[in-house]
Motif scaffolding. Structure first.
Motif, PDB file in Angstrom:
ATOM      1  N   ARG A   1       0.844  -1.216   0.000  1.00  0.00           N
ATOM      2  CA  ARG A   1       0.000   0.000   0.000  1.00  0.00           C
ATOM      3  C   ARG A   1       0.866   1.248   0.000  1.00  0.00           C
ATOM      4  N   LEU A   2       1.871   1.273   0.884  1.00  0.00           N
ATOM      5  CA  LEU A   2       2.689   2.479   1.018  1.00  0.00           C
ATOM      6  C   LEU A   2       3.580   2.705  -0.202  1.00  0.00           C
ATOM      7  N   MET A   3       4.046   1.636  -0.834  1.00  0.00           N
ATOM      8  CA  MET A   3       4.879   1.831  -2.032  1.00  0.00           C
ATOM      9  C   MET A   3       4.053   2.426  -3.174  1.00  0.00           C
ATOM     10  N   LEU A   4       2.782   2.005  -3.247  1.00  0.00           N
ATOM     11  CA  LEU A   4       1.899   2.597  -4.261  1.00  0.00           C
ATOM     12  C   LEU A   4       1.540   4.031  -3.889  1.00  0.00           C
ATOM     13  N   ARG A   5       1.152   4.224  -2.616  1.00  0.00           N
ATOM     14  CA  ARG A   5       0.708   5.566  -2.194  1.00  0.00           C
ATOM     15  C   ARG A   5       1.840   6.585  -2.250  1.00  0.00           C
ATOM     16  N   ALA A   6       3.057   6.147  -1.910  1.00  0.00           N
ATOM     17  CA  ALA A   6       4.191   7.081  -1.921  1.00  0.00           C
ATOM     18  C   ALA A   6       4.667   7.352  -3.350  1.00  0.00           C
ATOM     19  N   GLY A   7       4.160   6.571  -4.307  1.00  0.00           N
ATOM     20  CA  GLY A   7       4.616   6.762  -5.689  1.00  0.00           C
ATOM     21  C   GLY A   7       5.994   6.174  -5.923  1.00  0.00           C
ATOM     22  N   MET A   8       6.248   5.003  -5.318  1.00  0.00           N
ATOM     23  CA  MET A   8       7.536   4.330  -5.546  1.00  0.00           C
ATOM     24  C   MET A   8       7.456   3.378  -6.733  1.00  0.00           C
ATOM     25  N   ILE A   9       6.320   2.716  -6.882  1.00  0.00           N
ATOM     26  CA  ILE A   9       6.153   1.724  -7.947  1.00  0.00           C
ATOM     27  C   ILE A   9       4.774   1.861  -8.583  1.00  0.00           C
ATOM     28  N   ARG A  10       4.644   1.343  -9.801  1.00  0.00           N
ATOM     29  CA  ARG A  10       3.354   1.207 -10.458  1.00  0.00           C
ATOM     30  C   ARG A  10       3.307  -0.174 -11.086  1.00  0.00           C
ATOM     31  N   LYS A  11       2.129  -0.800 -11.024  1.00  0.00           N
ATOM     32  CA  LYS A  11       1.977  -2.147 -11.567  1.00  0.00           C
ATOM     33  C   LYS A  11       1.823  -2.109 -13.087  1.00  0.00           C
ATOM     34  N   LEU A  12       2.552  -3.010 -13.758  1.00  0.00           N
ATOM     35  CA  LEU A  12       2.422  -3.125 -15.213  1.00  0.00           C
ATOM     36  C   LEU A  12       1.611  -4.365 -15.565  1.00  0.00           C
ATOM     37  N   ALA A  13       1.872  -5.460 -14.861  1.00  0.00           N
ATOM     38  CA  ALA A  13       1.135  -6.719 -15.030  1.00  0.00           C
ATOM     39  C   ALA A  13       1.307  -7.472 -13.716  1.00  0.00           C
ATOM     40  N   ALA A  14       0.640  -8.621 -13.573  1.00  0.00           N
ATOM     41  CA  ALA A  14       0.740  -9.368 -12.318  1.00  0.00           C
ATOM     42  C   ALA A  14       2.207  -9.644 -11.990  1.00  0.00           C
ATOM     43  N   GLY A  15       2.655  -9.159 -10.829  1.00  0.00           N
ATOM     44  CA  GLY A  15       4.027  -9.421 -10.389  1.00  0.00           C
ATOM     45  C   GLY A  15       5.098  -8.681 -11.155  1.00  0.00           C
ATOM     46  N   ILE A  16       4.696  -7.690 -11.954  1.00  0.00           N
ATOM     47  CA  ILE A  16       5.654  -6.928 -12.769  1.00  0.00           C
ATOM     48  C   ILE A  16       5.405  -5.438 -12.560  1.00  0.00           C
ATOM     49  N   TYR A  17       6.439  -4.720 -12.177  1.00  0.00           N
ATOM     50  CA  TYR A  17       6.290  -3.321 -11.751  1.00  0.00           C
ATOM     51  C   TYR A  17       7.280  -2.397 -12.438  1.00  0.00           C
ATOM     52  N   THR A  18       6.858  -1.157 -12.581  1.00  0.00           N
ATOM     53  CA  THR A  18       7.767  -0.090 -12.989  1.00  0.00           C
ATOM     54  C   THR A  18       8.181   0.660 -11.732  1.00  0.00           C
ATOM     55  N   TRP A  19       9.466   0.878 -11.582  1.00  0.00           N
ATOM     56  CA  TRP A  19       9.948   1.664 -10.443  1.00  0.00           C
ATOM     57  C   TRP A  19       9.956   3.129 -10.854  1.00  0.00           C
ATOM     58  N   LEU A  20       9.226   3.960 -10.118  1.00  0.00           N
ATOM     59  CA  LEU A  20       9.207   5.400 -10.379  1.00  0.00           C
ATOM     60  C   LEU A  20      10.470   6.032  -9.778  1.00  0.00           C
ATOM     61  N   PRO A  21      10.761   7.291 -10.132  1.00  0.00           N
ATOM     62  CA  PRO A  21      12.005   7.907  -9.654  1.00  0.00           C
ATOM     63  C   PRO A  21      12.193   7.809  -8.133  1.00  0.00           C
ATOM     64  N   LEU A  22      11.104   7.990  -7.369  1.00  0.00           N
ATOM     65  CA  LEU A  22      11.250   7.952  -5.906  1.00  0.00           C
ATOM     66  C   LEU A  22      11.669   6.560  -5.438  1.00  0.00           C
ATOM     67  N   GLY A  23      10.978   5.529  -5.935  1.00  0.00           N
ATOM     68  CA  GLY A  23      11.289   4.157  -5.531  1.00  0.00           C
ATOM     69  C   GLY A  23      12.688   3.759  -5.956  1.00  0.00           C
ATOM     70  N   LEU A  24      13.058   4.193  -7.152  1.00  0.00           N
ATOM     71  CA  LEU A  24      14.365   3.811  -7.678  1.00  0.00           C
ATOM     72  C   LEU A  24      15.501   4.387  -6.836  1.00  0.00           C
ATOM     73  N   ARG A  25      15.288   5.586  -6.264  1.00  0.00           N
ATOM     74  CA  ARG A  25      16.328   6.160  -5.401  1.00  0.00           C
ATOM     75  C   ARG A  25      16.612   5.220  -4.236  1.00  0.00           C
ATOM     76  N   VAL A  26      15.551   4.629  -3.664  1.00  0.00           N
ATOM     77  CA  VAL A  26      15.707   3.722  -2.527  1.00  0.00           C
ATOM     78  C   VAL A  26      16.367   2.413  -2.990  1.00  0.00           C
ATOM     79  N   LEU A  27      15.839   1.871  -4.088  1.00  0.00           N
ATOM     80  CA  LEU A  27      16.377   0.611  -4.612  1.00  0.00           C
ATOM     81  C   LEU A  27      17.875   0.738  -4.887  1.00  0.00           C
ATOM     82  N   ARG A  28      18.276   1.859  -5.487  1.00  0.00           N
ATOM     83  CA  ARG A  28      19.688   2.064  -5.816  1.00  0.00           C
ATOM     84  C   ARG A  28      20.543   2.184  -4.554  1.00  0.00           C
ATOM     85  N   LYS A  29      19.962   2.734  -3.487  1.00  0.00           N
ATOM     86  CA  LYS A  29      20.745   2.853  -2.250  1.00  0.00           C
ATOM     87  C   LYS A  29      20.979   1.479  -1.622  1.00  0.00           C
ATOM     88  N   VAL A  30      19.954   0.638  -1.658  1.00  0.00           N
ATOM     89  CA  VAL A  30      20.134  -0.728  -1.142  1.00  0.00           C
ATOM     90  C   VAL A  30      21.195  -1.439  -1.988  1.00  0.00           C
TER      91      VAL A  30
END
Ligand code: ATP
Ligand code: MG
Length: 565
Positions: A24-53
């Motif tokens: 819920r929070l990843m969608l609400r914060a605008g980190m990811i958007r769903k493209l198909a079942a189990g497949i997501y696009t990482w938005l700029p905000l989410g990608l910043r976190v992913l890249r840090k990990v």
């Protein structure tokens, strides 16, 4: 980053199909958007976190002496046929053909690819040990993708594979990776446990998982209340129970016309569930008859991982069909028992310890009471077949087991020579003799780690990022309804100063009302919030609040810099 130039795509409404808080929070914060079942696009905000990990993982892997490679996600099917996993892996392996009708798979894991690399590139003992790692997209056609990126079909994994001359050196590197993983998850800022694990589809003989403790976790873990024993329930041992009591009751048949489960029978007869016994009929291993019956106490559940490891049970464990059960027992499922059974029975230790128990009569509509092993049913073979339950003795002899839930963010394995043998990898040893290297493999779910952190770090207002992986450590919120040049200049200069000091900072210059602006900054979880306003400037202070706290602090410029350093 100036937020006026950023794609901050927060949502007010709670997405309807998101079941767990991180999704819920990843969608609400605008980190990811769903493209198909189990497949997501990482938005700029989410990608910043992913890249840090990812950066933390890469930094620690490099420090540990592993060498980064990048293999293709598309893998020739021949390699998977060579290892024998092309058929064994099942429908999770996505298979495809190129224009020449050649077979390929999308790699769900890369043992074959890296072992093949070693087969081609490593010739001499002098080149070992070696540990190759990559941070790369994996595809698994999961039967039930769910919980957003927690169980996606496409996800980012750090996978690494080490090769050694002998078992001792593999053990050394396994410990090196274990320590490296501890550093990684500690730096990420998440609370984790290391637990004993099953080797599953990867294969091999020693394995541990890194689990983030969270109620929403899909894995059940058994941990001792006094020692550091911790295991995935799949492998948590349950030992032989107390000795079986002597038979006291006589065997009697009772009518249970519609009662098929132990729960229903226990309720009808008003007896404890723990005095009932159930049979689960499964396929036998090849050359050992067709079927085997597994006996488990009514209040316990069968552990399919343990059962599949029993030499007489087919692996993976496969339930008998209803027709097969009728053929073997002459009766429908729901009324089965060991008395008069014509197929081998293997009893879990706790089931073997029962006396005067209740079980099916092998006749539709009837159960037996007062049943006893030896007297009424042949003494069964025994094994550890059940899932541990809360209160079981800890297998290490210290304390009792508690059951908790976890999210598997990483796993380390000693595969041994499984894949090097299958692919015929050899190197020349000191004496010029050919030798098959032994190997380990080590995975981290990079995308899953992001979601796991949110499961642990959130409150009613949104995400509460640990500093190390926050999209920005600091948000400067500008309140300037009159568009006062002094306020603009002060916010700009603070932003420039923090950025110059290497502090990852966002400047919220979107011109929103304070309420809406603060709600966004809290939702996206920025650890440190600074408000620049006309009033504060007049008083010579900045208003500071740490995420997760409820009080503001008025700090002057110097105090603020000290705190953020
Ligand atoms: P699981 O038991 O959750 O299906 P696994 O044991 O099959 O995972 P591994 O083969 O050990 O997974 O892969 C290494 C890591 O990759 C896991 O520890 C996990 O963090 C991550 N991972 C595995 N499957 C997925 C998935 N479908 N979506 C996101 N991450 C995954
Ligand atoms: Mg795993």
């Amino acid at each position: 980053m100036r937020l006026s130039r950023f794609h901050l795509a927060t949502l007010k409404e709670v997405p309807a199909d998101a079941e767990i808080v991180s999704h819920r929070l990843m969608l609400r914060a605008g980190m990811i958007r769903k493209l198909a079942a189990g497949i997501y696009t990482w938005l700029p905000l989410g990608l910043r976190v992913l890249r840090k990990v990812e950066a933390i993982v890469r930094d620690e892997m490099n420090r540990a002496g592993a060498l980064e490679v990048l293999a293709s996600m598309v893998v020739p099917a021949e390699l998977w046929q060579e290892s024998g996993r092309y058929n064994k892996y099942g429908p999770e392996l996505l298979r495809l053909k190129d224009r020449h009708q050649r077979d390929f798979v999308l790699g769900p894991t890369h043992e074959e690819v890296i072992t093949d690399l070693v087969r081609r590139d490593i010739r001499s003992y002098r080149q070992l040990p070696i540990n190759f790692y990559q941070i790369q997209t994996k595809f698994r056609d999961e039967i039930r993708p769910r919980f957003g990126v927690m169980r996606g079909r496409e996800f980012l994994m750090k996978d690494s594979y080490s090769f050694h001359l002998d078992a001792d050196d593999l053990e050394r590197e396994y410990q090196n990776m274990r320590e490296t993983y501890k550093r990684i998850f500690t730096r990420v800022g998440v609370d984790f446990r290391i637990v004993k694990a099953d080797t599953g589809a990867i294969g091999g003989d020693r394995s541990e998982e890194f689990q983030v403790l969270a109620q929403s976790g899909e894995d059940q873990l058994a941990v001792s209340d006094t020692s550091d024993y911790a295991a995935n329930i799949e492998v948590a041992e349950t030992g032989p129970a107390a000795a079986r009591a002597a038979a006291k009751s006589t065997l009697a048949k009772v009518a249970t016309p519609t009662q098929k489960t132990c729960e229903e029978v226990a309720a009808l007869l008003d007896i404890p569930l723990a005095t009932t016994l159930k049979l689960i009929v499964v396929k036998a291993s090849e050359g050992d008859g067709d079927l085997v019956a597994l006996a488990v106490r009514g209040d316990h559940t069968l552990n399919a991982v343990k059962a599949a490891k029993h030499p007489r049970v087919a692996s993976p464990m496969t339930l008998a069909t209803e027709a097969e059960i009728r053929g073997a027992f002459g009766c429908e499922p729901g009324f089965l028992g060991p008395v008069g059974a014509k197929i081998p029975v293997i009893a879990d230790y706790a089931a073997d310890a029962l006396a005067d128990f209740v079980c099916g009569a092998n006749e539709a509509g009837f159960h037996l009471t007062g049943a006893n092993w030896v007297r009424d049913a042949a003494a069964p073979a025994t094994a550890d077949l059940r899932n541990a339950v809360e209160g079981d003795a800890s297998p290490d002899g210290h304390g009792k087991l508690r059951l908790v839930r976890g999210i598997e963010v990483g796993q380390i394995f000693q595969n041994g020579p499984l894949y090097t043998k299958a692919l015929g990898v050899t190197v020349l040893d000191e004496a010029g003799k050919e030798l098959t290297p032994t190997a380990g493999c080590y995975g981290i779910g990079v995308t899953r780690t992001v979601a796991a952190v949110i499961e642990q770090c959130h409150d009613d207002a949104g995400i509460v990022w640990p500093d190390a992986i926050a999209p920005w450590r600091v948000a400067i919120c500008m309140i300037n309804p009159k568009n006062d040049a002094k306020v603009n200049a002060a916010a700009d200069s603070l932003y420039a100063e923090l950025t110059a000091r290497g502090i990852d900072t966002a400047l919220d210059d979107r011109g929103l009302r304070p309420g809406a602006m603060f709600a966004d900054i809290e939702l996206i979880g920025i650890p440190h919030r600074i408000v620049v306003s006309e009033r504060g400037l007049a008083a010579g202070t900045f208003e500071y609040r740490a995420r997760g706290e409820t009080e503001n602090r008025q700090l002057n410029h110097e105090q603020l810099l000290e705190l953020l350093a």
